[in-house]
Design an enzyme around this catalytic site. Structure first.
Site, mmCIF file in Angstrom:
data_model
loop_
_atom_site.group_PDB
_atom_site.id
_atom_site.type_symbol
_atom_site.label_atom_id
_atom_site.label_comp_id
_atom_site.label_asym_id
_atom_site.label_seq_id
_atom_site.Cartn_x
_atom_site.Cartn_y
_atom_site.Cartn_z
ATOM 1 N N LYS A 22 0.866 -1.214 0.196
ATOM 2 C CA LYS A 22 -0.178 0.093 -0.106
ATOM 3 C C LYS A 22 1.109 1.255 -0.054
ATOM 4 C CE LYS A 22 -1.714 1.662 4.062
ATOM 5 N NZ LYS A 22 -1.665 3.244 3.954
ATOM 6 N N ASN A 23 1.757 1.238 0.858
ATOM 7 C CA ASN A 23 2.611 2.550 0.796
ATOM 8 C C ASN A 23 3.803 2.729 -0.076
ATOM 9 O OD1 ASN A 23 1.427 3.194 3.343
ATOM 10 N ND2 ASN A 23 2.943 2.511 4.775
ATOM 11 N N ARG A 102 -4.145 10.812 4.490
ATOM 12 C CA ARG A 102 -2.995 11.914 4.751
ATOM 13 C C ARG A 102 -2.172 12.001 3.552
ATOM 14 N NH1 ARG A 102 0.347 14.388 8.379
ATOM 15 N NH2 ARG A 102 2.518 14.055 7.519
ATOM 16 N N CYS A 126 -5.082 8.648 9.690
ATOM 17 C CA CYS A 126 -5.197 7.911 10.898
ATOM 18 C C CYS A 126 -5.371 8.889 11.991
ATOM 19 C CB CYS A 126 -3.978 6.974 10.794
ATOM 20 S SG CYS A 126 -4.336 5.675 10.209
ATOM 21 N N ARG A 131 -0.013 14.901 13.184
ATOM 22 C CA ARG A 131 0.797 14.648 11.969
ATOM 23 C C ARG A 131 0.997 15.818 11.064
ATOM 24 N NH1 ARG A 131 -0.785 8.533 9.859
ATOM 25 N NH2 ARG A 131 1.311 8.678 9.022
ATOM 26 N N PRO A 132 2.062 16.685 11.449
ATOM 27 C CA PRO A 132 2.151 17.817 10.592
ATOM 28 C C PRO A 132 2.644 17.696 9.303
ATOM 29 C CG PRO A 132 4.091 17.667 12.475
ATOM 30 C CD PRO A 132 3.188 16.448 12.529
ATOM 31 N N ASP A 134 4.841 20.144 7.874
ATOM 32 C CA ASP A 134 5.956 21.390 7.786
ATOM 33 C C ASP A 134 7.037 21.053 7.103
ATOM 34 O OD1 ASP A 134 6.123 19.567 9.963
ATOM 35 O OD2 ASP A 134 7.713 21.023 11.054
ATOM 36 N N LEU A 135 7.424 19.711 7.052
ATOM 37 C CA LEU A 135 8.814 19.241 6.714
ATOM 38 C C LEU A 135 8.448 19.230 5.020
ATOM 39 C CD1 LEU A 135 10.283 16.944 9.247
ATOM 40 C CD2 LEU A 135 10.787 19.304 8.874
ATOM 41 N N ASP A 316 4.702 0.723 12.033
ATOM 42 C CA ASP A 316 3.646 0.068 11.459
ATOM 43 C C ASP A 316 3.271 -1.444 11.778
ATOM 44 O OD1 ASP A 316 2.731 2.491 10.223
ATOM 45 O OD2 ASP A 316 3.269 1.915 8.263
ATOM 46 N N ILE A 338 8.226 7.014 16.776
ATOM 47 C CA ILE A 338 7.873 7.726 15.382
ATOM 48 C C ILE A 338 6.486 8.555 15.762
ATOM 49 C CG2 ILE A 338 7.346 7.662 13.255
ATOM 50 C CD1 ILE A 338 10.152 6.325 13.804
ATOM 51 N N ARG A 408 -8.801 -0.278 4.684
ATOM 52 C CA ARG A 408 -7.917 0.555 4.059
ATOM 53 C C ARG A 408 -6.451 -0.011 3.588
ATOM 54 N NH1 ARG A 408 -6.439 5.086 7.641
ATOM 55 N NH2 ARG A 408 -5.457 5.314 5.744
HETATM 56 C C1 UD1 Z 1 4.591 7.077 6.182
HETATM 57 C C2 UD1 Z 1 3.562 5.783 6.155
HETATM 58 C C3 UD1 Z 1 3.204 5.340 7.469
HETATM 59 C C4 UD1 Z 1 4.135 5.170 8.501
HETATM 60 C C5 UD1 Z 1 5.050 6.257 8.685
HETATM 61 C C6 UD1 Z 1 6.386 6.018 9.212
HETATM 62 C C7 UD1 Z 1 2.556 5.939 3.880
HETATM 63 C C8 UD1 Z 1 1.500 6.218 3.139
HETATM 64 N N1 UD1 Z 1 2.454 5.858 5.139
HETATM 65 O O1 UD1 Z 1 3.711 8.007 6.881
HETATM 66 O O2 UD1 Z 1 2.261 3.984 7.355
HETATM 67 O O3 UD1 Z 1 3.697 4.960 9.741
HETATM 68 O O4 UD1 Z 1 5.574 6.888 7.098
HETATM 69 O O5 UD1 Z 1 6.973 5.009 8.853
HETATM 70 O O6 UD1 Z 1 3.665 5.569 3.355
HETATM 71 N N2 UD1 Z 1 6.718 14.723 10.677
HETATM 72 C C9 UD1 Z 1 6.674 16.170 10.921
HETATM 73 N N3 UD1 Z 1 6.626 17.046 10.103
HETATM 74 C C10 UD1 Z 1 6.281 16.489 8.530
HETATM 75 C C11 UD1 Z 1 6.077 15.331 8.530
HETATM 76 C C12 UD1 Z 1 6.502 14.184 9.141
HETATM 77 O O7 UD1 Z 1 7.052 16.467 11.948
HETATM 78 O O8 UD1 Z 1 6.147 17.515 7.794
HETATM 79 C C13 UD1 Z 1 7.004 13.733 11.788
HETATM 80 C C14 UD1 Z 1 5.590 12.728 12.023
HETATM 81 O O9 UD1 Z 1 4.926 13.450 12.833
HETATM 82 C C15 UD1 Z 1 6.127 11.789 12.668
HETATM 83 C C16 UD1 Z 1 7.588 11.523 11.791
HETATM 84 O O10 UD1 Z 1 7.765 12.883 11.237
HETATM 85 O O11 UD1 Z 1 6.707 11.825 13.854
HETATM 86 C C17 UD1 Z 1 7.458 10.425 10.622
HETATM 87 O O12 UD1 Z 1 6.549 10.918 9.722
HETATM 88 P P1 UD1 Z 1 6.394 10.417 8.219
HETATM 89 O O13 UD1 Z 1 7.568 9.357 7.999
HETATM 90 O O14 UD1 Z 1 6.599 11.629 7.508
HETATM 91 O O15 UD1 Z 1 4.980 9.525 7.925
HETATM 92 P P2 UD1 Z 1 4.185 9.552 6.739
HETATM 93 O O16 UD1 Z 1 4.874 9.947 5.574
HETATM 94 O O17 UD1 Z 1 2.960 10.191 6.954
#
Ligand code: UD1
Length: 429
Positions: A22-23, A102, A126, A131-132, A134-135, A316, A338, A408
């Site tokens: 899926k991812n 998301r 979820c 889950r910001p 900003d990055l 996950d 995470i 999902r």
């Molecule tokens: C993806 C996966 C999800 C998995 C996660 C971590 C998909 C569709 N989803 O989610 O299943 O659980 O990776 O392996 O591939 N963060 C920030 N700012 C940002 C973005 C992220 O602070 O702009 C933080 C998040 O809150 C979290 C961490 O970074 O604490 C990791 O998040 P991220 O790796 O971005 O997760 P996703 O890509 O949403």
């Protein structure tokens, strides 16, 4: 709303085919926005999230054809999607759609890279803590986009195209890395992503982008270099197997006992989780068909695990491991690094008799001899499947409510498990 009824106590024996990831599928479908030509994806899983993303892309004018089954295809053969984003009719991704998933926020990168602008609602998805984005925004800015927040929407603009730049992530982010990768593929000049996510799905997407004519090296390491190209072309790509589905069924077998081949699974995609299962007392081996997992009558050993970005133990699979450890002979400890608030399964596992204490990001699990079936509620994708794992080993009947969360991310979960001897049925409602 559908429910799933499980009567625990049956060991699992047989073969479970592993679906496409899926991812990887979601960002691969989104990458189709980068080209006017057709992108063909094979081994696409039949999941609610894939169907939802089809709708979201359709809203931008993307045409998606799904191949029906051919004679000789197995029930679990992935689908083939033929995706054409020849005409993008709308660069806005509305709240009603993005709030449901998301990852759909990621359309922002290819839209601004190819069309010079994108207007994408802040995401939902979820319910696992803040889950910001900003990055992701930072990455686009580093590549020359101007960003405004307007009425809950992120508006990204780059009228003269994006330009190559250096993106240094202060923390590892999968979504941030996908965003930077897709944006940089069409930027003018060379980009470097530092502290990039090393998840196998990033590499799969980079492989597909390279087939489309991108010039990306280093994907799968923490430093990715992208030489931007003016345009990308069509390609054909097969989605890699789902490591989270693999790990989930491996834990189910470790829980119930038995002997199952996870067909098509690749051990290199989840070595940390397989090592943990080995420590817990499961027998893990690699065969030509995939991964074989077995456990005889011996009890489960407790483990100490901390979730980490790849190649560490994946967040996950945290909920599923916790379910498994509820039956270990002793005390296990799981630390979630995470996501905040990713322990919603704890209360539901407790309804089955699990003994788990939470202290911030740490969970301490005292193994119990017996779990007992009860009605439980699925709260998010991974949490819900942890309840299924616990229920498979619980005495009596468990009814898992709100299984749309499961749909999902898990394709035909009840069919795959019942084919191996589990007493599990879906009750439509
Ligand atoms: C993806 C996966 C999800 C998995 C996660 C971590 C998909 C569709 N989803 O989610 O299943 O659980 O990776 O392996 O591939 N963060 C920030 N700012 C940002 C973005 C992220 O602070 O702009 C933080 C998040 O809150 C979290 C961490 O970074 O604490 C990791 O998040 P991220 O790796 O971005 O997760 P996703 O890509 O949403």
């Amino acid at each position: 709303m559908d429910r799933i009824r499980i009567v625990g106590g049956q060991p699992l024996h047989g073969t479970i085919p592993i679906s496409g990831a899926k991812n990887a599928t979601l960002p691969l479908m989104i990458a189709s926005l980068l080209t006017e030509e057709e992108l063909i994806l094979d081994n696409v899983p039949r999941l609610a999230d894939v169907a939802l993303l089809q709708r979201i892309l359709g809203n931008h004018g993307v045409d998606i054809m799904t191949n029906g089954k051919r004679p000789g295809d197995s029930a679990y053969q992935g689908q083939t999607l033929k995706i054409s984003a020849a005409h993008i009719i709308d660069t806005t991704a509305p709240y009603e759609l993005v709030s449901k998933m998301r990852a759909s926020f990621w359309v922002i990168a290819p839209l601004v890279a190819r069309m010079g602008e994108a207007r994408v609602s802040m995401p939902g998805g979820c319910a696992i803590g803040t889950r910001p984005v900003d990055l992701l925004i930072m990455a686009l800015e580093q590549l020359g986009a101007t960003i405004e927040i307007d009425g809950g929407y992120v508006v990204a603009k780059a009228k003269d195209g994006l330009r190559g730049g250096e993106v240094v992530f202060p923390k590892v982010t999968v979504g941030g890395t996908h965003t930077a990768l897709m944006a940089a593929a069409l930027a003018n000049g060379t980009s470097v992503i530092e502290n990039a996510a090393r998840e196998p799905e990033i590499r799969d997407v980079a492989d597909c982008l390279n087939k489309m004519g991108a010039r990306i090296s280093g994907a799968g390491t923490s430093r990715i270099i992208i030489e931007g190209v003016p345009r990308l072309k069509g390609a054909r790509h097969s989605v890699l197997p789902d490591r989270i589905e693999t790990g989930t069924y491996a834990m189910a077998v470790a829980m119930t006992g038995g002997d199952v081949t996870l067909q098509g699974a690749r051990p290199d995609l989840l070595q940390a989780a397989l090592d943990t299962l080995g420590e817990a007392g499961a027998k893990v081996s690699t065969t030509n068909a995939g991964i074989r997992i077995a456990r005889n009558g011996a009890g489960l050993m407790p483990v100490q695990v901390t979730t980490e970005p790849f190649p560490g133990f994946p967040t996950d699979l945290q909920a599923q491991l916790m379910a498994l450890m509820t039956r270990a002979r002793g005390t296990s400890r799981i630390t979630e690094t995470i996501f905040e608030n990713r322990f919603m399964h704890v209360q539901e596992l407790a309804r089955l008799g699990a003994r788990i204490a939470l202290d911030g990001q740490n969970a301490t699990i005292e193994g119990v001899d017996v779990l007992k079936g009860a009605p439980v509620m699925a709260t998010d994708l991974r949490a819900s499947v942890s309840l299924v794992i616990a229920a498979l080993a619980a005495e009596g009947e468990t009814m898992v409510n709100r299984v749309y969360h499961l749909d999902r991310g898990f394709e035909r979960l009840e069919d795959k498990l019942s084919a191996c001897g589990a007493d599990i049925t879906r009750i439509a409602g």
